[in-house]
Design a protein around this motif. Structure first.
Motif, short mmCIF file in Angstrom:
data_model
loop_
_atom_site.label_atom_id
_atom_site.label_comp_id
_atom_site.label_asym_id
_atom_site.label_seq_id
_atom_site.Cartn_x
_atom_site.Cartn_y
_atom_site.Cartn_z
N ASP A 4 -31.58 4.95 27.47
CA ASP A 4 -31.88 4.31 25.92
C ASP A 4 -31.66 2.91 26.25
O ASP A 4 -32.25 1.82 25.62
CB ASP A 4 -30.47 5.13 24.74
N LEU A 5 -31.26 2.42 27.13
CA LEU A 5 -31.08 1.51 28.17
C LEU A 5 -31.90 0.52 28.25
O LEU A 5 -32.66 -0.46 27.61
CB LEU A 5 -30.14 1.56 29.38
N THR A 7 -34.92 2.08 26.62
CA THR A 7 -36.09 1.29 25.74
C THR A 7 -36.22 0.50 25.53
O THR A 7 -36.33 -0.29 24.92
CB THR A 7 -35.82 3.37 25.15
N ALA A 8 -34.86 -0.13 24.70
CA ALA A 8 -34.47 -0.97 24.16
C ALA A 8 -34.75 -2.06 25.25
O ALA A 8 -35.77 -3.53 24.40
CB ALA A 8 -33.02 -1.25 24.39
N LEU A 9 -34.79 -1.94 26.54
CA LEU A 9 -35.17 -3.42 27.60
C LEU A 9 -36.76 -3.67 26.66
O LEU A 9 -37.46 -4.80 27.34
CB LEU A 9 -35.18 -3.52 28.58
N ALA A 11 -38.97 -2.41 24.63
CA ALA A 11 -38.84 -2.90 23.82
C ALA A 11 -38.90 -4.10 23.10
O ALA A 11 -39.70 -4.68 22.19
CB ALA A 11 -38.35 -2.12 22.38
N LYS A 12 -37.67 -5.12 24.04
CA LYS A 12 -37.34 -6.53 24.33
C LYS A 12 -38.51 -7.23 24.64
O LYS A 12 -39.34 -7.82 24.62
CB LYS A 12 -35.90 -6.45 24.66
N ASP A 160 -22.94 6.90 26.38
CA ASP A 160 -23.13 5.35 25.57
C ASP A 160 -21.86 4.47 25.50
O ASP A 160 -22.11 3.77 25.83
CB ASP A 160 -22.40 5.52 24.13
N GLY A 194 -27.56 -6.15 25.37
CA GLY A 194 -26.41 -5.40 23.86
C GLY A 194 -25.21 -5.78 24.25
O GLY A 194 -23.74 -4.70 22.82
#
Length: 326
Positions: A4-5, A7-9, A11-12, A160, A194
């Protein structure tokens, strides 16, 4: 999860046009990561090396190179301009002849691409020592105004949960001013991942429960960090349990802004930081992402020589995110 970490990076940084240079262009792991980054169109990889050697290696590995820029330092069209810029940056510490020789070294060449804006960040270390990666960065890119030293953080991830541990990689015996800088820079890094930083400076004492030069060093670092970043939620000195366990915080530090809810932990020495992150990793089941170098004007990051292609891919995402700022 770390998935998840990242995936967010991802997208960023996608569609931001970031260019990341990989000096070790003929390393299997680096080529694999660069090919994947280009195929996924996450960022623009620049790999250094002889073009034919890189293409032969990629073909042997079955890797497409569409979208991967290959640059041979010895045939680079702007080499003379890089030499001049390097001599100027080193302010008389190197001659033009020495600069020319140094820039045939892939790490120096790649670092100059970052310095001149031809790339946004650098990832090296798969086949080089930390010193080989960090030395050119300190000489050319240098630390940000107000930051005396670069430092290394780990993002500790379990499910999480996400925490920042620093300095676990660079400074053996930081003084009070160093610790204050590390605290402020680590808070910036936390935001990139985040987190809303809540910074605890650690010791074997909580709020003066013990007194020694070691505890006083941390207490002074807290005072300096509050001057540097008055809006930051930060306190210390804390024993780890007072920074992390609300019930303990109520007893040991009832008036603190940190009430057992810290998520950025600043260790008083490299010895403590290295031991601390490895205990969390090996006994606590945390994944340690890093070390991530912070405090430089532009991002340069160092892989372990035992790294995987996945590690190189992830560190490139982190480096690209760092280049975007907060």
């Amino acid at each position: 999860m770390t998935t998840d970490l990242f995936t967010a990076l991802k997208a960023k940084v996608t569609d931001t046009g970031r260019k990341i240079v990989f000096p070790e262009g003929t390393d299997d792991r680096i080529l694999t990561a660069a090919s994947r980054l280009a195929t996924e169109q996450v960022l623009q990889p620049i790999v250094l090396g002889d073009e034919q050697a890189v293409r032969v290696k990629a073909a042997a590995l079955g890797l497409p190179l569409e979208g991967v820029e290959i640059v041979n330092p010895r045939r680079y069209g702007g080499f003379d301009e890089l030499v001049s810029a390097f001599v100027e940056r080193r302010k008389g510490k190197v001659t033009e002849e020495t600069a020319r020789e140094l820039l045939f070294d892939e790490n120096y060449f790649g670092t100059m691409l970052v310095y001149t804006g031809a790339a946004d960040g650098l990832v090296s270390g798969a086949a080089h020592s930390t010193a080989d990666t960090v030395r050119p960065a300190l000489q050319i890119i240098k630390t940000k105004p107000g930051v005396g030293k670069t430092s290394g953080v780990f993002i500790m991830v379990r499910g999480d949960e996400k925490y920042v541990f620093a300095d676990c990689a660079i400074n053996i015996a930081p003084n009070s001013h160093d610790l204050a800088e590390i605290a402020v820079e680590s808070a910036r890094t936390a935001k990139m991942f985040g987190l809303t930083p809540r910074v605890a400076l650690l010791s074997f004492s909580t709020k003066g429960s013990a007194s020694s030069p070691e505890t006083e060093k941390v207490a002074e670092a807290v005072r300096l960090a509050k001057e540097m970043a008055p809006d930051l939620i930060l306190d210390g000195e804390f024993q780890f349990d007072a920074a992390f366990v609300p019930e303990v915080a109520k007893k040991k530090a009832p008036d603190s802004v940190i009430q057992g809810d810290a998520n950025v932990f600043i260790f008083p020495s490299l010895e403590a930081g290295n031991i601390g992150y490895k205990i969390a990793q090996r006994l606590g089941g945390f994944e340690a992402v890093g070390p991530i170098l912070q405090g430089l004007n532009k991002p340069v990051n160092d892989l372990s020589r035992g790294c995987s292609a996945e590690d190189a891919y992830k560190l490139a995402l982190i480096t690209a995110a760092q280049s975007l700022g907060e």
